[in-house]
Write a protein that holds these residues in place. Structure first.
Motif, PDB file in Angstrom:
ATOM      1  N   SER A  89     -38.196   2.487  96.341  1.00 17.65           N
ATOM      2  CA  SER A  89     -39.109   2.103  95.270  1.00 17.65           C
ATOM      3  C   SER A  89     -40.099   1.040  95.737  1.00 17.65           C
ATOM      4  CB  SER A  89     -38.325   1.574  94.063  1.00 17.65           C
ATOM      5  OG  SER A  89     -37.456   2.554  93.558  1.00 17.65           O
ATOM      6  N   ILE A  90     -39.698   0.281  96.742  1.00 17.09           N
ATOM      7  CA  ILE A  90     -40.566  -0.746  97.325  1.00 17.09           C
ATOM      8  C   ILE A  90     -40.138  -0.950  98.770  1.00 17.09           C
ATOM      9  CG2 ILE A  90     -39.094  -2.689  96.601  1.00 17.09           C
ATOM     10  CD1 ILE A  90     -41.678  -4.296  96.121  1.00 17.09           C
ATOM     11  N   GLY A  91     -41.085  -1.114  99.658  1.00 20.94           N
ATOM     12  CA  GLY A  91     -40.778  -1.328 101.053  1.00 20.94           C
ATOM     13  C   GLY A  91     -40.330  -2.757 101.326  1.00 20.94           C
ATOM     14  N   ALA A  92     -39.706  -2.958 102.478  1.00 21.14           N
ATOM     15  CA  ALA A  92     -39.186  -4.283 102.831  1.00 21.14           C
ATOM     16  C   ALA A  92     -40.316  -5.309 102.918  1.00 21.14           C
ATOM     17  CB  ALA A  92     -38.429  -4.212 104.149  1.00 21.14           C
ATOM     18  N   LYS A  93     -41.435  -4.922 103.534  1.00 19.87           N
ATOM     19  CA  LYS A  93     -42.554  -5.857 103.667  1.00 19.87           C
ATOM     20  C   LYS A  93     -43.141  -6.187 102.301  1.00 19.87           C
ATOM     21  CE  LYS A  93     -46.941  -6.574 106.072  1.00 19.87           C
ATOM     22  NZ  LYS A  93     -47.927  -6.005 107.040  1.00 19.87           N
ATOM     23  N   ALA A  94     -43.301  -5.156 101.462  1.00 24.64           N
ATOM     24  CA  ALA A  94     -43.848  -5.373 100.119  1.00 24.64           C
ATOM     25  C   ALA A  94     -42.912  -6.244  99.287  1.00 24.64           C
ATOM     26  CB  ALA A  94     -44.083  -4.034  99.425  1.00 24.64           C
ATOM     27  N   ALA A  95     -41.611  -6.109  99.528  1.00 27.34           N
ATOM     28  CA  ALA A  95     -40.631  -6.923  98.797  1.00 27.34           C
ATOM     29  C   ALA A  95     -40.773  -8.394  99.160  1.00 27.34           C
ATOM     30  CB  ALA A  95     -39.215  -6.434  99.098  1.00 27.34           C
ATOM     31  N   TRP A  96     -40.960  -8.664 100.449  1.00 28.73           N
ATOM     32  CA  TRP A  96     -41.144 -10.051 100.878  1.00 28.73           C
ATOM     33  C   TRP A  96     -42.419 -10.632 100.279  1.00 28.73           C
ATOM     34  CZ3 TRP A  96     -37.603 -13.089 102.451  1.00 28.73           C
ATOM     35  CH2 TRP A  96     -36.542 -12.644 103.243  1.00 28.73           C
ATOM     36  N   VAL A  97     -43.473  -9.809 100.255  1.00 29.33           N
ATOM     37  CA  VAL A  97     -44.750 -10.262  99.700  1.00 29.33           C
ATOM     38  C   VAL A  97     -44.621 -10.511  98.200  1.00 29.33           C
ATOM     39  CG1 VAL A  97     -47.146  -9.595  99.255  1.00 29.33           C
ATOM     40  CG2 VAL A  97     -46.107  -9.105 101.481  1.00 29.33           C
ATOM     41  N   ALA A  98     -43.772  -9.713  97.528  1.00 29.32           N
ATOM     42  CA  ALA A  98     -43.614  -9.834  96.072  1.00 29.32           C
ATOM     43  C   ALA A  98     -43.000 -11.169  95.670  1.00 29.32           C
ATOM     44  CB  ALA A  98     -42.749  -8.687  95.550  1.00 29.32           C
ATOM     45  N   VAL A  99     -42.168 -11.736  96.546  1.00 34.29           N
ATOM     46  CA  VAL A  99     -41.540 -13.033  96.240  1.00 34.29           C
ATOM     47  C   VAL A  99     -42.589 -14.135  96.411  1.00 34.29           C
ATOM     48  CG1 VAL A  99     -39.724 -14.665  96.855  1.00 34.29           C
ATOM     49  CG2 VAL A  99     -39.292 -12.209  97.008  1.00 34.29           C
ATOM     50  N   ASP A 100     -42.966 -14.748  95.335  1.00 36.87           N
ATOM     51  CA  ASP A 100     -44.022 -15.762  95.361  1.00 36.87           C
ATOM     52  C   ASP A 100     -43.456 -17.064  95.924  1.00 36.87           C
ATOM     53  OD1 ASP A 100     -46.036 -17.603  94.866  1.00 36.87           O
ATOM     54  OD2 ASP A 100     -46.611 -16.691  92.970  1.00 36.87           O
ATOM     55  N   TYR A 101     -43.775 -17.324  97.188  1.00 36.09           N
ATOM     56  CA  TYR A 101     -43.259 -18.514  97.856  1.00 36.09           C
ATOM     57  C   TYR A 101     -43.751 -19.793  97.179  1.00 36.09           C
ATOM     58  CZ  TYR A 101     -47.859 -19.206  99.963  1.00 36.09           C
ATOM     59  OH  TYR A 101     -49.196 -19.435 100.153  1.00 36.09           O
ATOM     60  N   ARG A 102     -44.911 -19.732  96.534  1.00 36.78           N
ATOM     61  CA  ARG A 102     -45.454 -20.932  95.874  1.00 36.78           C
ATOM     62  C   ARG A 102     -44.550 -21.360  94.711  1.00 36.78           C
ATOM     63  NH1 ARG A 102     -50.830 -18.849  93.727  1.00 36.78           N
ATOM     64  NH2 ARG A 102     -49.354 -17.205  93.134  1.00 36.78           N
ATOM     65  N   THR A 103     -44.133 -20.376  93.920  1.00 31.08           N
ATOM     66  CA  THR A 103     -43.257 -20.682  92.789  1.00 31.08           C
ATOM     67  C   THR A 103     -41.898 -21.170  93.264  1.00 31.08           C
ATOM     68  OG1 THR A 103     -44.356 -19.008  91.422  1.00 31.08           O
ATOM     69  CG2 THR A 103     -42.154 -19.700  90.744  1.00 31.08           C
ATOM     70  N   ILE A 104     -41.315 -20.476  94.237  1.00 31.57           N
ATOM     71  CA  ILE A 104     -40.003 -20.862  94.762  1.00 31.57           C
ATOM     72  C   ILE A 104     -40.075 -22.252  95.376  1.00 31.57           C
ATOM     73  CG2 ILE A 104     -38.177 -20.283  96.394  1.00 31.57           C
ATOM     74  CD1 ILE A 104     -38.395 -18.348  94.050  1.00 31.57           C
ATOM     75  N   GLY A 105     -41.148 -22.524  96.127  1.00 31.32           N
ATOM     76  CA  GLY A 105     -41.296 -23.828  96.775  1.00 31.32           C
ATOM     77  C   GLY A 105     -41.413 -24.955  95.764  1.00 31.32           C
ATOM     78  N   MET A 106     -42.203 -24.745  94.705  1.00 30.43           N
ATOM     79  CA  MET A 106     -42.366 -25.791  93.699  1.00 30.43           C
ATOM     80  C   MET A 106     -41.057 -26.027  92.943  1.00 30.43           C
ATOM     81  SD  MET A 106     -45.263 -26.295  90.735  1.00 30.43           S
ATOM     82  CE  MET A 106     -44.774 -24.912  89.716  1.00 30.43           C
ATOM     83  N   LEU A 107     -40.369 -24.941  92.586  1.00 33.09           N
ATOM     84  CA  LEU A 107     -39.089 -25.074  91.890  1.00 33.09           C
ATOM     85  C   LEU A 107     -38.087 -25.849  92.739  1.00 33.09           C
ATOM     86  CD1 LEU A 107     -38.603 -21.560  90.258  1.00 33.09           C
ATOM     87  CD2 LEU A 107     -38.596 -23.739  89.067  1.00 33.09           C
ATOM     88  N   PHE A 108     -37.966 -25.465  94.009  1.00 37.84           N
ATOM     89  CA  PHE A 108     -37.014 -26.127  94.894  1.00 37.84           C
ATOM     90  C   PHE A 108     -37.346 -27.608  95.039  1.00 37.84           C
ATOM     91  CE2 PHE A 108     -36.073 -27.719  99.161  1.00 37.84           C
ATOM     92  CZ  PHE A 108     -34.690 -27.570  99.194  1.00 37.84           C
ATOM     93  N   GLY A 109     -38.608 -27.912  95.287  1.00 40.46           N
ATOM     94  CA  GLY A 109     -38.998 -29.303  95.477  1.00 40.46           C
ATOM     95  C   GLY A 109     -38.707 -30.165  94.269  1.00 40.46           C
ATOM     96  N   LEU A 110     -39.028 -29.680  93.077  1.00 41.81           N
ATOM     97  CA  LEU A 110     -38.812 -30.460  91.859  1.00 41.81           C
ATOM     98  C   LEU A 110     -37.325 -30.565  91.511  1.00 41.81           C
ATOM     99  CD1 LEU A 110     -41.834 -29.263  89.716  1.00 41.81           C
ATOM    100  CD2 LEU A 110     -41.580 -31.406  90.962  1.00 41.81           C
ATOM    101  N   MET A 111     -36.538 -29.561  91.894  1.00 39.95           N
ATOM    102  CA  MET A 111     -35.087 -29.665  91.698  1.00 39.95           C
ATOM    103  C   MET A 111     -34.496 -30.768  92.573  1.00 39.95           C
ATOM    104  SD  MET A 111     -33.768 -25.725  91.456  1.00 39.95           S
ATOM    105  CE  MET A 111     -34.159 -24.678  90.051  1.00 39.95           C
TER     106      MET A 111
END
Length: 418
Positions: free
Chosen positions: A43-65
């Motif tokens: 349904s989605i390729g491995a590369k597209a899956a990595w691109v789908a994960v928004d590193y900006r959101t994950i990074g901000m969440l992790f930093g503020l936690m």
């Protein structure tokens, strides 16, 4: 398309029920299994899956936690609870203090971390004063959900919405801050009214063998608390200036706090909700896979024909509120935000998401992670908060806050400068 839709529905069924039916798989497990399944069936390729994960959101969440976790490790939350415990005030005034503390801390330090750190302490505070802990815990939980709706950094769903829609810190605060502030006296007033004459311990569902339970006290580390406060203020200033990417600001703050000679980085990192980060990453992939089928776009097109436009703030407010009590507030934002436009009313759209998911999530225990945390941690301390008790108080609070917020959103949409 059929197998993609099936996987998607099973993942969100787990989001709603809290687990995958028939299996010992929680929400995070379901999101990760769903993401892997989407890749396995093509349904989605491995590369597209990595691109789908928004590193900006994950990074901000992790930093503020990490920033919020630093306050917990410095003993700040315990110090705050002890200060509340020593106030020479009656139950109604103490309830107001609980609400104010919860709303303010949650708006600045991420509500879920605040609730995790303070719930056991507040149980001890109320029991030590011979008070029924239930109304105080409920008020603390409800205020955490509504108060956190006022700022970009108040809750994970706010961070996701702001990052994806490109809303600034001041823009978010200007549209969500006032209703979040107004919600606090609503929470206090309704809880105080519903528990009038029921403030003493004899009205509580407390296990007698647990009432004497002592929690180990952590002394306040003034230096580390001041450091965390300074970093938090710096982060807010950087967000207001909006010169640097939010995720870089949050990660830089986290790095500075982890570089420490007195508090182990491992102790701070254990305060990070890794499960939530994995859940969000998995949902990014699952949602992206479904989006490739074109089905969500077709559904939105048909809904628009019936007069339901998600880019209309009031429609979005009601939709997000309803979904938040079915699948949870974070999954709701994850599901809706890819289909929202960053137009001239983007701030009003952000407010609709934040207020809808934050205010209506007080209706049932599973409407928010904060509700689940308060009920489960209270039970470990011997204080039982049943589903009926939670909803009996949460329903009028949710209704009153939603009515107030709906009026505010109508006001915003009539002033397009927002």
């Amino acid at each position: 398309m059929n197998i993609t839709l099936f996987i998607f529905l099973m993942v969100y069924l787990a989001m709603g029920l809290g687990k995958l039916p028939g299996f010992k798989v929680d929400r995070t497990g379901a999101a990760m299994i769903g993401a892997m399944a989407m890749m396995a069936v093509g349904s989605i390729g491995a590369k597209a899956a990595w691109v789908a994960v928004d590193y900006r959101t994950i990074g901000m969440l992790f930093g503020l936690m990490v920033v919020s976790g630093a306050f917990a490790e410095s003993g700040f939350y315990e110090w705050t609870a002890r200060k509340v415990a020593t106030l020479s005030v009656g139950p109604i005034a103490l309830l107001a203090v609980f609400v104010a503390v919860s709303g303010c801390l949650s708006a600045l330090l991420t509500n879920d971390v605040v609730v995790v750190a303070m719930t056991p302490l507040l149980v001890s505070v109320t029991l030590a004063r011979g008070l029924n802990p239930v109304p105080f815990l409920l008020a603390f939980c409800f205020a955490a959900n509504t108060g956190s709706a006022g700022t970009l950094i108040g809750s994970p769903q706010n961070m996701i919405a702001a990052q994806e829609l490109g809303i600034s810190f001041t823009g978010f605060l200007s549209v969500a801050g006032i209703p979040a502030l107004l919600s606090l006296p609503i929470v206090w007033g309704i809880v105080a009214w519903m528990y009038r004459g029921k403030w003493t311990l004899e009205h509580a569902g407390v296990s007698k063998e647990r009432t004497g339970t002592k929690t180990e006290q952590t002394p306040l580390n003034i230096q580390e608390t001041c450091k965390a406060i300074f970093i938090t203020i710096s982060v807010i200033i950087a967000f207001v200036l909006d010169v640097w990417p939010k995720e870089l600001v949050a990660l830089t703050a986290a790095a500075i706090l982890l570089l420490n000679r007195k508090i182990s980085s491992n102790d701070v990192l254990r305060r990070v909700d890794a499960n939530l980060l994995l859940l969000i990453s998995g949902l990014f992939i699952v949602n992206a896979a479904l989006s490739k089928t074109g089905l969500p776009q077709n559904i939105l097109h048909h809904l628009h024909g019936y007069g339901i436009d998600l880019n209309d703030p009031l429609s979005l407010f009601l939709t997000s509120a309803t979904l938040s009590n079915i699948i949870g507030n974070n999954p709701t934002v994850m599901l809706l935000v890819p289909f929202l436009n960053s137009g001239e009313n983007v701030n009003a759209v952000g407010a609709a998401l934040a207020l809808g998911t934050g205010f209506f999530s007080n209706l049932i225990i599973f409407g928010s992670l904060a509700g689940i945390i308060v009920v489960e941690q209270s039970a470990r301390c011997g204080v039982k908060i049943s589903f009926g008790t939670f909803t009996r108080v949460g329903a009028p609070i949710s209704a009153a806050c939603m009515l107030m917020a709906a009026g505010w959103i109508i006001f915003l949409t009539s002033h397009q400068s927002y």
